[in-house]
Design an enzyme around this catalytic site. Structure first.
Site, PDB file in Angstrom:
ATOM      1  CG  MET A  32      -1.868  -1.204   1.215  1.00 17.61           C
ATOM      2  SD  MET A  32      -3.313  -0.985   2.263  1.00 17.61           S
ATOM      3  CE  MET A  32      -2.563  -0.811   3.865  1.00 17.61           C
ATOM      4  N   GLY A  33       2.160   1.087  -0.281  1.00 19.87           N
ATOM      5  CA  GLY A  33       3.071   2.236  -0.322  1.00 19.87           C
ATOM      6  C   GLY A  33       3.605   2.592   1.050  1.00 19.87           C
ATOM      7  CB  ALA A  34       3.976   4.524   3.491  1.00 22.41           C
ATOM      8  CG  HIS A  39       6.874  -2.420   2.316  1.00 22.20           C
ATOM      9  ND1 HIS A  39       6.763  -1.299   3.108  1.00 22.20           N
ATOM     10  CD2 HIS A  39       5.627  -2.963   2.256  1.00 22.20           C
ATOM     11  CE1 HIS A  39       5.505  -1.159   3.503  1.00 22.20           C
ATOM     12  NE2 HIS A  39       4.793  -2.153   3.013  1.00 22.20           N
ATOM     13  N   GLY A 150       4.193 -10.758   3.747  1.00 25.91           N
ATOM     14  CA  GLY A 150       4.872 -10.750   5.035  1.00 25.91           C
ATOM     15  C   GLY A 150       4.106 -11.506   6.103  1.00 25.91           C
ATOM     16  CD  GLN A 156      -2.477  -8.797   3.755  1.00 25.14           C
ATOM     17  OE1 GLN A 156      -3.212  -7.859   3.955  1.00 25.14           O
ATOM     18  NE2 GLN A 156      -1.202  -8.639   3.441  1.00 25.14           N
ATOM     19  CB  SER A 188       3.646  -0.965  10.770  1.00 20.77           C
ATOM     20  OG  SER A 188       2.409  -0.432  10.331  1.00 20.77           O
ATOM     21  NE  ARG A 190      -3.156   1.415   9.411  1.00 22.31           N
ATOM     22  CZ  ARG A 190      -3.510   0.445   8.567  1.00 22.31           C
ATOM     23  NH1 ARG A 190      -2.836  -0.689   8.526  1.00 22.31           N
ATOM     24  NH2 ARG A 190      -4.541   0.597   7.746  1.00 22.31           N
TER      25      ARG A 190
HETATM   26  P1  AMP Z   1       1.341  -3.156   3.408  1.00 20.19           P
HETATM   27  O1  AMP Z   1       1.955  -2.119   2.532  1.00 20.19           O
HETATM   28  O2  AMP Z   1       1.359  -2.800   4.866  1.00 20.19           O
HETATM   29  O3  AMP Z   1       0.017  -3.645   2.902  1.00 20.19           O
HETATM   30  O4  AMP Z   1       2.303  -4.414   3.323  1.00 20.19           O
HETATM   31  C1  AMP Z   1       2.660  -4.969   2.090  1.00 20.19           C
HETATM   32  C2  AMP Z   1       3.352  -6.279   2.324  1.00 20.19           C
HETATM   33  O5  AMP Z   1       4.501  -6.079   3.152  1.00 20.19           O
HETATM   34  C3  AMP Z   1       2.465  -7.298   3.063  1.00 20.19           C
HETATM   35  O6  AMP Z   1       2.714  -8.594   2.538  1.00 20.19           O
HETATM   36  C4  AMP Z   1       2.941  -7.180   4.476  1.00 20.19           C
HETATM   37  O7  AMP Z   1       2.729  -8.338   5.257  1.00 20.19           O
HETATM   38  C5  AMP Z   1       4.422  -6.931   4.272  1.00 20.19           C
HETATM   39  N1  AMP Z   1       5.012  -6.283   5.446  1.00 20.19           N
HETATM   40  C6  AMP Z   1       4.568  -5.158   6.054  1.00 20.19           C
HETATM   41  N2  AMP Z   1       5.326  -4.886   7.138  1.00 20.19           N
HETATM   42  C7  AMP Z   1       6.252  -5.876   7.216  1.00 20.19           C
HETATM   43  C8  AMP Z   1       7.317  -6.184   8.126  1.00 20.19           C
HETATM   44  N3  AMP Z   1       7.583  -5.419   9.174  1.00 20.19           N
HETATM   45  N4  AMP Z   1       8.064  -7.286   7.884  1.00 20.19           N
HETATM   46  C9  AMP Z   1       7.804  -8.090   6.814  1.00 20.19           C
HETATM   47  N5  AMP Z   1       6.815  -7.848   5.924  1.00 20.19           N
HETATM   48  C10 AMP Z   1       6.049  -6.767   6.128  1.00 20.19           C
END
Ligand code: AMP
Length: 285
Positions: A32-34, A39, A150, A156, A188, A190
């Site tokens: 979702m970016g950021a 990531h 992740g 998820q 995260s 967030r």
């Molecule tokens: P998101 O952008 O938060 O939707 O995350 C995108 C992908 O990155 C998802 O598969 C998450 O599970 C993974 N992800 C997010 N945070 C972490 C983290 N701290 N360690 C490993 N994978 C992560």
């Protein structure tokens, strides 16, 4: 070769087809970016194996309830592309909501089923239908051999693996362990919402999980007690759930349980809702 940034389905297809040439796996990392180092680790794992690495950056409105943080979610496309460039990503697909949902909210959606009603799904009704619907669409658009997700979002990951199995998507789903700051906080997007004092309080989540793991030889109840003790000692953390569950069914395990389990937590710290989890191995006593 530098990273190509594309915004449309047509340009995405053309970019992947151009790179596809002699073959080799196409890997996708959906985000979702950021972007942060969590990531980055997914990209790194994808890059080590795949001939073509695609990162999607899409803040999916379908998985946010109206009361949630869609409007304030950090948007940092420029630095996201720079991170992808540094990691050797071939294509970044950053579509608009209209590009992904040209007819508005899709009438036909993926329904997550009973696993989607537990844990996160109990707190965020419909969330996983939104997640699985966009993941299905992005799998169809990128047509990867491997998709990386992740462990940080364990439910998820489980639901995506179930969808791929139950609906026969021709893709391998690979899990990547959670990346943490040195003090234990799971990375995260967030975390950028957290004030300094929020961040200190947020450390109670990972500390609770690690305290639980330290009791894994003593049994499920001891794991729960140890984790709760840490969370109870942090009054500025509003606990949503702490659960020790079977990693496949997400059902709470009883004190006699042995083998792999998942210790998962969700809590609100200030205005920020955070989730984290660790694998636990309950031993024969
Ligand atoms: P998101 O952008 O938060 O939707 O995350 C995108 C992908 O990155 C998802 O598969 C998450 O599970 C993974 N992800 C997010 N945070 C972490 C983290 N701290 N360690 C490993 N994978 C992560």
């Amino acid at each position: 070769m530098s990273t190509q940034l594309v915004h449309t389905r047509t340009d995405l297809r053309a970019a992947i087809d151009d790179l596809g040439g002699p073959g080799g796996d196409v890997g996708v990392v959906m985000t979702m970016g950021a972007l942060h180092d969590g990531h980055r680790e997914l990209v790194h794992v994808a890059r080590a194996r795949c001939a073509v690495v695609v990162v999607t950056v899409f803040l999916n409105p379908l998985q946010f309830a109206p009361t949630e943080d869609l409007s304030r979610y950090p948007k940092t496309l420029e630095s996201d592309v720079a991170l992808c460039e540094a990691e050797g990503v071939d294509v970044v697909f950053a579509p608009s909501a209209d590009e992904v949902y040209p007819a508005g909210r899709p009438q036909v959606q993926v329904h997550a089923g009973p696993l989607g009603d537990l844990l996160e799904g109990a707190s965020r009704p419909g969330h996983f239908d939104g997640v699985l619907t966009v993941v299905a669409k992005l799998l169809n658009l990128t047509q990867p051999d491997v998709a990386y997700f992740g462990q940080k979002d364990a439910q998820q990951l489980l639901l995506i693996a179930r969808m791929v199995q139950d609906l026969n998507f021709p893709v391998e789903v690979d899990a990547v362990p959670t990346v943490r700051d040195p003090d234990g906080l799971a990375l995260s997007s967030r975390n950028t919402y957290l004030t300094d004092s929020d961040r200190l309080a947020a450390l109670s989540l990972s500390r609770a999980l690690f305290a639980g793991v330290a009791e894994e030889a003593t049994g499920a109840d001891a794991v729960r007690r140890a984790a709760h003790a840490v969370l109870d000692a942090e009054p500025s953390t509003a606990l949503d759930y702490l659960a020790l569950v079977d990693p496949m069914t997400l059902a709470e395990v009883d004190d006699e349980a042995q083998g792999g389990a998942l210790l998962a937590v969700a809590a609100r710290v200030g205005t920020t809702r955070l989730i984290d989890n660790v694998p636990v191995t309950l031993r024969d006593r």
